[in-house]
Design a protein around this motif. Structure first.
Motif, PDB file in Angstrom:
ATOM      1  N   CYS A  59       0.826  -1.208   0.000  1.00 64.93           N
ATOM      2  CA  CYS A  59       0.000   0.000   0.000  1.00 64.93           C
ATOM      3  C   CYS A  59       0.860   1.259   0.000  1.00 64.93           C
ATOM      4  O   CYS A  59       0.507   2.254  -0.626  1.00 64.93           O
ATOM      5  N   LYS A  60       1.994   1.214   0.683  1.00 64.81           N
ATOM      6  CA  LYS A  60       2.894   2.371   0.677  1.00 64.81           C
ATOM      7  C   LYS A  60       3.514   2.582  -0.702  1.00 64.81           C
ATOM      8  O   LYS A  60       3.684   3.718  -1.135  1.00 64.81           O
ATOM      9  N   PRO A  66      -4.907   0.937   2.863  1.00 66.37           N
ATOM     10  CA  PRO A  66      -5.015  -0.523   2.964  1.00 66.37           C
ATOM     11  C   PRO A  66      -6.473  -0.965   2.873  1.00 66.37           C
ATOM     12  O   PRO A  66      -7.373  -0.238   3.275  1.00 66.37           O
ATOM     13  N   PRO A  67      -6.701  -2.157   2.338  1.00 65.11           N
ATOM     14  CA  PRO A  67      -8.075  -2.651   2.237  1.00 65.11           C
ATOM     15  C   PRO A  67      -8.713  -2.815   3.611  1.00 65.11           C
ATOM     16  O   PRO A  67      -8.086  -3.326   4.532  1.00 65.11           O
ATOM     17  N   LYS A  68      -9.929  -2.372   3.729  1.00 60.27           N
ATOM     18  CA  LYS A  68     -10.672  -2.522   4.978  1.00 60.27           C
ATOM     19  C   LYS A  68     -11.723  -3.592   4.759  1.00 60.27           C
ATOM     20  O   LYS A  68     -12.549  -3.475   3.858  1.00 60.27           O
ATOM     21  N   GLN A  69     -11.660  -4.630   5.556  1.00 59.74           N
ATOM     22  CA  GLN A  69     -12.568  -5.770   5.472  1.00 59.74           C
ATOM     23  C   GLN A  69     -12.540  -6.384   4.075  1.00 59.74           C
ATOM     24  O   GLN A  69     -13.555  -6.808   3.545  1.00 59.74           O
ATOM     25  N   GLY A  70     -11.366  -6.389   3.481  1.00 57.51           N
ATOM     26  CA  GLY A  70     -11.194  -7.008   2.173  1.00 57.51           C
ATOM     27  C   GLY A  70     -11.705  -6.205   1.002  1.00 57.51           C
ATOM     28  O   GLY A  70     -11.837  -6.722  -0.094  1.00 57.51           O
ATOM     29  N   LYS A  71     -12.001  -4.923   1.225  1.00 55.29           N
ATOM     30  CA  LYS A  71     -12.514  -4.098   0.132  1.00 55.29           C
ATOM     31  C   LYS A  71     -11.684  -2.819   0.018  1.00 55.29           C
ATOM     32  O   LYS A  71     -11.312  -2.233   1.017  1.00 55.29           O
ATOM     33  N   THR A  72     -11.412  -2.455  -1.227  1.00 56.65           N
ATOM     34  CA  THR A  72     -10.689  -1.222  -1.499  1.00 56.65           C
ATOM     35  C   THR A  72     -11.113  -0.710  -2.877  1.00 56.65           C
ATOM     36  O   THR A  72     -11.762  -1.425  -3.640  1.00 56.65           O
ATOM     37  N   ASP A  73     -10.738   0.490  -3.185  1.00 54.82           N
ATOM     38  CA  ASP A  73     -11.054   1.088  -4.475  1.00 54.82           C
ATOM     39  C   ASP A  73     -10.034   0.593  -5.501  1.00 54.82           C
ATOM     40  O   ASP A  73      -8.934   1.139  -5.615  1.00 54.82           O
ATOM     41  N   MET A  74     -10.410  -0.454  -6.243  1.00 50.68           N
ATOM     42  CA  MET A  74      -9.477  -1.042  -7.199  1.00 50.68           C
ATOM     43  C   MET A  74      -9.200  -0.101  -8.370  1.00 50.68           C
ATOM     44  O   MET A  74      -8.140  -0.179  -8.977  1.00 50.68           O
ATOM     45  N   ARG A  80      -3.070   4.182 -10.031  1.00 53.34           N
ATOM     46  CA  ARG A  80      -1.732   4.443  -9.459  1.00 53.34           C
ATOM     47  C   ARG A  80      -0.713   3.470 -10.050  1.00 53.34           C
ATOM     48  O   ARG A  80       0.417   3.844 -10.364  1.00 53.34           O
ATOM     49  N   PHE A  81      -1.122   2.202 -10.196  1.00 49.86           N
ATOM     50  CA  PHE A  81      -0.225   1.198 -10.766  1.00 49.86           C
ATOM     51  C   PHE A  81       0.197   1.583 -12.175  1.00 49.86           C
ATOM     52  O   PHE A  81       1.381   1.581 -12.495  1.00 49.86           O
ATOM     53  N   LYS A  82      -0.779   1.911 -13.020  1.00 47.72           N
ATOM     54  CA  LYS A  82      -0.457   2.245 -14.415  1.00 47.72           C
ATOM     55  C   LYS A  82       0.454   3.463 -14.505  1.00 47.72           C
ATOM     56  O   LYS A  82       1.410   3.472 -15.277  1.00 47.72           O
ATOM     57  N   ILE A 109      -1.916  -6.655  -3.312  1.00 50.07           N
ATOM     58  CA  ILE A 109      -3.207  -6.079  -2.928  1.00 50.07           C
ATOM     59  C   ILE A 109      -4.335  -6.899  -3.544  1.00 50.07           C
ATOM     60  O   ILE A 109      -5.327  -7.201  -2.873  1.00 50.07           O
ATOM     61  N   GLU A 110      -4.192  -7.284  -4.815  1.00 53.45           N
ATOM     62  CA  GLU A 110      -5.213  -8.112  -5.457  1.00 53.45           C
ATOM     63  C   GLU A 110      -5.350  -9.456  -4.757  1.00 53.45           C
ATOM     64  O   GLU A 110      -6.459  -9.964  -4.593  1.00 53.45           O
ATOM     65  N   LEU A 111      -4.234 -10.037  -4.331  1.00 55.91           N
ATOM     66  CA  LEU A 111      -4.260 -11.309  -3.617  1.00 55.91           C
ATOM     67  C   LEU A 111      -5.010 -11.175  -2.294  1.00 55.91           C
ATOM     68  O   LEU A 111      -5.807 -12.043  -1.933  1.00 55.91           O
ATOM     69  N   GLU A 112      -4.794 -10.089  -1.596  1.00 58.82           N
ATOM     70  CA  GLU A 112      -5.472  -9.858  -0.322  1.00 58.82           C
ATOM     71  C   GLU A 112      -6.978  -9.724  -0.525  1.00 58.82           C
ATOM     72  O   GLU A 112      -7.772 -10.295   0.223  1.00 58.82           O
ATOM     73  N   ILE A 113      -7.369  -8.987  -1.549  1.00 63.03           N
ATOM     74  CA  ILE A 113      -8.792  -8.789  -1.822  1.00 63.03           C
ATOM     75  C   ILE A 113      -9.435 -10.105  -2.257  1.00 63.03           C
ATOM     76  O   ILE A 113     -10.527 -10.455  -1.812  1.00 63.03           O
TER      77      ILE A 113
END
Length: 136
Positions: A59-60, A66-74, A80-82, A109-113
């Protein structure tokens, strides 16, 4: 005289190759012992966890929450990745090392979600099967 030189070259070459093969075998054995101690099977590909990248670190790197309860703004994560991935393009003077870190961060992050989604699906399935009952 020529046969003596040829014989020396053959013996020297054989000795060098023999030592190299022996050293490679020792290294392979040490690698297998290390992998067995770490609980990995030899020849398996590296996973994201084995790469040593924690969720917090990922996340840094991407500068996202960081994802909260397994959810984040993908969408934000992918944006940011691109941007960071394209900025660090080696053809444009960027760093391949940084590009790989950025890629691993997105994958972590994708693995965590994905793991959180699977856990939620299992919890939903654990509630029980409720068949539809049709009355005649």
């Amino acid at each position: 005289m020529a046969h003596r030189i040829i014989t020396q070259v053959i013996f020297s070459g054989t000795r060098i190759i023999g030592r190299a093969v022996t050293e490679a075998y020792k290294q392979a054995q040490a690698s297998q012992k290390y992998a067995a101690a770490a609980g990995k099977t030899p020849g398996s590909s590296r996973t994201y966890e084995s790469a040593g990248l924690s969720l917090e670190e990922a996340c840094k790197i991407l500068d996202v929450a960081p994802p909260k309860q397994g959810k984040t703004d993908m969408e934000k994560v992918l944006e940011r990745f691109k941007r960071l991935f394209d900025t660090n393009e080696p053809k444009n003077g960027g760093s391949f090392y940084l590009q790989s870190k950025i890629l691993r961060a997105r994958q972590r992050i994708e693995l965590e979600i994905k793991g959180a989604e699977e856990a939620a699906a299992k919890a939903k399935d654990a509630e029980g099967w409720k068949p539809k009952v049709y009355k005649d």
